[in-house]
Scaffold this motif. Structure first.
Motif, short mmCIF file in Angstrom:
data_model
loop_
_atom_site.label_atom_id
_atom_site.label_comp_id
_atom_site.label_asym_id
_atom_site.label_seq_id
_atom_site.Cartn_x
_atom_site.Cartn_y
_atom_site.Cartn_z
N LEU A 153 35.25 45.11 42.72
CA LEU A 153 35.73 43.79 42.34
C LEU A 153 35.92 43.64 40.83
O LEU A 153 36.94 43.11 40.38
N ARG A 154 34.97 44.11 40.02
CA ARG A 154 35.08 43.95 38.57
C ARG A 154 36.28 44.72 38.01
O ARG A 154 37.06 44.15 37.24
N PRO A 155 36.49 46.00 38.36
CA PRO A 155 37.66 46.69 37.81
C PRO A 155 38.99 46.09 38.28
O PRO A 155 39.96 46.05 37.52
N GLN A 173 30.20 49.45 47.91
CA GLN A 173 31.40 50.05 47.32
C GLN A 173 32.49 48.99 47.14
O GLN A 173 33.19 48.98 46.12
N VAL A 174 32.63 48.10 48.11
CA VAL A 174 33.61 47.02 47.99
C VAL A 174 33.26 46.14 46.79
O VAL A 174 34.11 45.82 45.96
N SER A 204 45.69 50.89 32.88
CA SER A 204 45.40 49.97 33.97
C SER A 204 44.50 50.58 35.02
O SER A 204 44.00 49.87 35.89
N PHE A 205 44.28 51.88 34.96
CA PHE A 205 43.46 52.56 35.95
C PHE A 205 42.04 52.81 35.46
O PHE A 205 41.08 52.51 36.16
N CYS A 206 41.89 53.36 34.26
CA CYS A 206 40.56 53.71 33.76
C CYS A 206 40.09 52.79 32.64
O CYS A 206 38.95 52.90 32.18
N SER A 207 40.96 51.92 32.16
CA SER A 207 40.66 50.93 31.11
C SER A 207 40.48 51.51 29.71
O SER A 207 40.08 50.79 28.80
N LYS A 208 40.76 52.78 29.51
CA LYS A 208 40.65 53.34 28.17
C LYS A 208 41.76 52.77 27.29
O LYS A 208 42.91 52.68 27.72
N ALA A 265 41.79 44.56 35.76
CA ALA A 265 43.20 44.95 35.79
C ALA A 265 44.09 43.72 35.91
O ALA A 265 45.12 43.61 35.25
N SER A 266 43.67 42.78 36.73
CA SER A 266 44.43 41.54 36.88
C SER A 266 44.48 40.76 35.57
O SER A 266 45.54 40.26 35.17
N THR A 267 43.36 40.69 34.88
CA THR A 267 43.31 40.01 33.59
C THR A 267 44.23 40.69 32.59
O THR A 267 44.95 40.03 31.83
#
Length: 111
Positions: A64-66, A59-60, A6-10, A70-72
């Motif tokens: 948004l995409r990550p 930076q904000v 959930s953090f790095c998407s690996k 994570a929400s998805t």
């Protein structure tokens, strides 16, 4: 479907260990990063949410995409758990109660 950090998407196929929580996962690499951050953090640093820091717009926007991904992932995991509950004979009333919603709301969201 692969489980992903959930953090790095690996995906779990690209990490040595993936620890599962309720609908989220963290890989061994991210755990090591967390440990180093926690060990190096001064004790008197106030805790504030990441979006409350003074950050430039770029930076904000880059976050948004990550955050959305994570929400998805969490929503997909929730749907899979609901599917598992249904496969095991769980009723929409039971699922709704477990989710803190009505039977009808659970059915509308997951049926």
């Amino acid at each position: 479907m692969f489980a992903r950090c959930s953090f790095c998407s690996k995906p779990n196929t690209e990490v040595d260990t993936l620890v599962a929580g309720p609908g989220v996962f963290i890989c061994d690499g991210c755990v090591q990063l967390c440990v180093s951050v926690i060990e190096g953090k001064p004790a008197d640093v106030p805790l504030i949410a990441p979006w409350e820091h003074d950050l430039p717009l770029e930076q904000v926007l880059s976050n948004l995409r990550p955050v959305s991904a994570a929400s998805t992932q969490v929503q997909d995991n929730l749907a899979a758990w609901v599917g598992k509950a249904r496969a095991l004979g769980g009723t929409w009333s039971q699922i709704g109660e477990a989710l803190g919603m009505t039977r009808q709301s659970a059915w509308e969201r997951f049926a």
